[in-house]
Enzyme design. Structure first.
Site, PDB file in Angstrom:
ATOM      1  N   ASP A 198       0.822  -1.215   0.000  1.00 33.49           N
ATOM      2  CA  ASP A 198       0.000   0.000   0.000  1.00 33.49           C
ATOM      3  C   ASP A 198       0.853   1.260   0.000  1.00 33.49           C
ATOM      4  O   ASP A 198       2.072   1.203   0.166  1.00 33.49           O
ATOM      5  CB  ASP A 198      -0.968  -0.012   1.202  1.00 33.49           C
ATOM      6  CG  ASP A 198      -0.323  -0.532   2.487  1.00 33.49           C
ATOM      7  OD1 ASP A 198       0.919  -0.531   2.574  1.00 33.49           O
ATOM      8  OD2 ASP A 198      -1.059  -0.938   3.395  1.00 33.49           O
ATOM      9  N   ASN A 243      -7.401  -3.315  14.486  1.00 33.16           N
ATOM     10  CA  ASN A 243      -8.785  -3.626  14.107  1.00 33.16           C
ATOM     11  C   ASN A 243      -8.856  -4.807  13.142  1.00 33.16           C
ATOM     12  O   ASN A 243      -9.896  -5.060  12.538  1.00 33.16           O
ATOM     13  CB  ASN A 243      -9.470  -2.398  13.488  1.00 33.16           C
ATOM     14  CG  ASN A 243      -8.785  -1.923  12.206  1.00 33.16           C
ATOM     15  OD1 ASN A 243      -7.818  -2.527  11.743  1.00 33.16           O
ATOM     16  ND2 ASN A 243      -9.285  -0.841  11.626  1.00 33.16           N
ATOM     17  N   HIS A 253      -7.146  -5.127  10.317  1.00 33.39           N
ATOM     18  CA  HIS A 253      -6.926  -4.841   8.891  1.00 33.39           C
ATOM     19  C   HIS A 253      -5.641  -5.480   8.378  1.00 33.39           C
ATOM     20  O   HIS A 253      -4.699  -5.714   9.133  1.00 33.39           O
ATOM     21  CB  HIS A 253      -6.979  -3.334   8.592  1.00 33.39           C
ATOM     22  CG  HIS A 253      -5.784  -2.530   9.021  1.00 33.39           C
ATOM     23  ND1 HIS A 253      -5.888  -1.231   9.470  1.00 33.39           N
ATOM     24  CD2 HIS A 253      -4.452  -2.794   9.071  1.00 33.39           C
ATOM     25  CE1 HIS A 253      -4.689  -0.762   9.750  1.00 33.39           C
ATOM     26  NE2 HIS A 253      -3.793  -1.684   9.515  1.00 33.39           N
ATOM     27  N   GLU A 281      -9.717  -2.127   5.469  1.00 27.01           N
ATOM     28  CA  GLU A 281     -10.334  -1.917   6.774  1.00 27.01           C
ATOM     29  C   GLU A 281     -11.546  -2.849   6.923  1.00 27.01           C
ATOM     30  O   GLU A 281     -12.009  -3.435   5.936  1.00 27.01           O
ATOM     31  CB  GLU A 281     -10.775  -0.454   6.900  1.00 27.01           C
ATOM     32  CG  GLU A 281      -9.623   0.560   6.780  1.00 27.01           C
ATOM     33  CD  GLU A 281      -8.731   0.653   8.022  1.00 27.01           C
ATOM     34  OE1 GLU A 281      -8.619  -0.335   8.785  1.00 27.01           O
ATOM     35  OE2 GLU A 281      -8.116   1.720   8.214  1.00 27.01           O
TER      36      GLU A 281
HETATM   37  C1  F6R Z   1       1.426  -1.507   6.051  1.00 27.03           C
HETATM   38  C2  F6R Z   1       0.206  -2.274   6.226  1.00 27.03           C
HETATM   39  C3  F6R Z   1      -0.564  -2.217   7.490  1.00 27.03           C
HETATM   40  C4  F6R Z   1       0.285  -2.566   8.713  1.00 27.03           C
HETATM   41  C5  F6R Z   1      -0.542  -2.553   9.989  1.00 27.03           C
HETATM   42  C6  F6R Z   1       0.312  -2.798  11.222  1.00 27.03           C
HETATM   43  O1  F6R Z   1       1.986  -1.749   4.765  1.00 27.03           O
HETATM   44  O2  F6R Z   1      -0.174  -2.921   5.326  1.00 27.03           O
HETATM   45  O3  F6R Z   1      -1.638  -3.122   7.402  1.00 27.03           O
HETATM   46  O4  F6R Z   1       0.847  -3.828   8.526  1.00 27.03           O
HETATM   47  O5  F6R Z   1      -1.204  -1.326  10.119  1.00 27.03           O
HETATM   48  O6  F6R Z   1       1.223  -1.764  11.375  1.00 27.03           O
HETATM   49  P1  F6R Z   1       2.339  -1.804  12.509  1.00 27.03           P
HETATM   50  O7  F6R Z   1       3.309  -2.871  12.122  1.00 27.03           O
HETATM   51  O8  F6R Z   1       2.976  -0.440  12.461  1.00 27.03           O
HETATM   52  O9  F6R Z   1       1.658  -2.091  13.788  1.00 27.03           O
END
Ligand code: F6R
Length: 248
Positions: A71, A140, A142, A147
């Site tokens: 992303d 959450n 995701h 989401e």
């Molecule tokens: C980032 C992504 C997000 C993160 C998630 C956890 O490329 O795809 O889904 O993997 O938000 O983020 P952290 O590792 O910072 O807790």
């Protein structure tokens, strides 16, 4: 339901990073032209450090590897310090010998988001699909920026971030204030991610324990996007003891 998800529970976050980096190194040594998927965020940072060390000290070469990132924030160019292109260059790409032109990160400043997303999917297909995609998980549930509510067959697209994700990413680790966080992102879809031949999801810390329990033991439901990996034929969650603490 836990479906097919394999669990690898490590004592520490450092052990999670070593296990994940080893899985990627094993793939790349067996198949030097591997197509890998990558994630950003805090969790994979230690994995990327370990891959950089393996390149420097153990002769791991990524010269023939192609990568695709999950992303990118909508509106941020690759020179913005909080863009995911900048993150990847800074944490991994400049430390290894991957060719810059083989690294695919969605362009957050593309003029036409729909065309950029279509082109991303086309480039994955042209590369022969993703062999192994690294994922993180949001509090959450995701995955990427899919989401809650995202459908199982969603494709790469422009999405809105939830307030919870905006808050999580402005706790000082990345942005220092919620008002700085872009409201939208380009994100690989759940359908896109599910087409990878293998998946490794990383989670560390107690903050991820509820999401991990819902993903592994909850219903297969868009309410928890990571639960939509339960029927993937080759999906491993590599997590530390704190993230595993709410599993039964
Ligand atoms: C980032 C992504 C997000 C993160 C998630 C956890 O490329 O795809 O889904 O993997 O938000 O983020 P952290 O590792 O910072 O807790």
């Amino acid at each position: 339901m836990s479906g097919n998800i394999k669990l690898q529970i490590c004592d520490t976050a450092a052990a999670v990073a070593t296990a994940a980096a080893t899985a990627f190194a094993d793939l790349i040594r067996t198949r030097p032209e591997a197509v890998i998927g990558l994630a950003t965020g805090s969790t994979p940072e230690a994995t990327y450090s370990e891959m950089a060390r393996m390149h420097k000290e153990d002769g791991l070469t990524m010269a023939a590897v192609t990568s695709f990132n999950l992303d990118e924030y909508w509106g941020l160019g690759g020179d913005h310090k909080q863009s995911y292109r900048y993150f990847m260059n800074d944490r991994l790409f400049r430390h290894v010998d991957i060719r810059p032109w083989n690294t695919h990160v969605l362009n957050g400043k593309a003029r036409f988001p729909g065309l950029e997303c279509r082109s991303f999917e086309d480039r994955i297909l042209a590369a022969g699909g993703v062999d192994l995609w690294l994922l993180g998980i949001g509090g959450n549930g995701h995955i990427a920026f899919n989401e809650p509510g995202s459908s199982v067959d969603s494709r790469t697209r422009l999405v809105s971030l939830t307030q919870e994700t905006i808050d999580a990413n402005s706790d000082g680790r990345f942005f220092s204030d919620p008002s700085e966080v872009p409201r939208c992102a380009l994100s690989a879809g759940i359908g896109t991610i599910r087409e990878a031949r293998a998946l490794i999801l990383l989670a560390t810390g107690a903050k991820k324990a509820d999401a991990i329990a819902a993903a592994v033991e909850g219903p297969f439901s868009p309410d928890c996007p990571s639960s939509l990996l339960q029927d993937h034929p080759d999906c491993t969650f590599i997590i530390d003891a704190a993230a595993a603490s709410k599993l039964t």
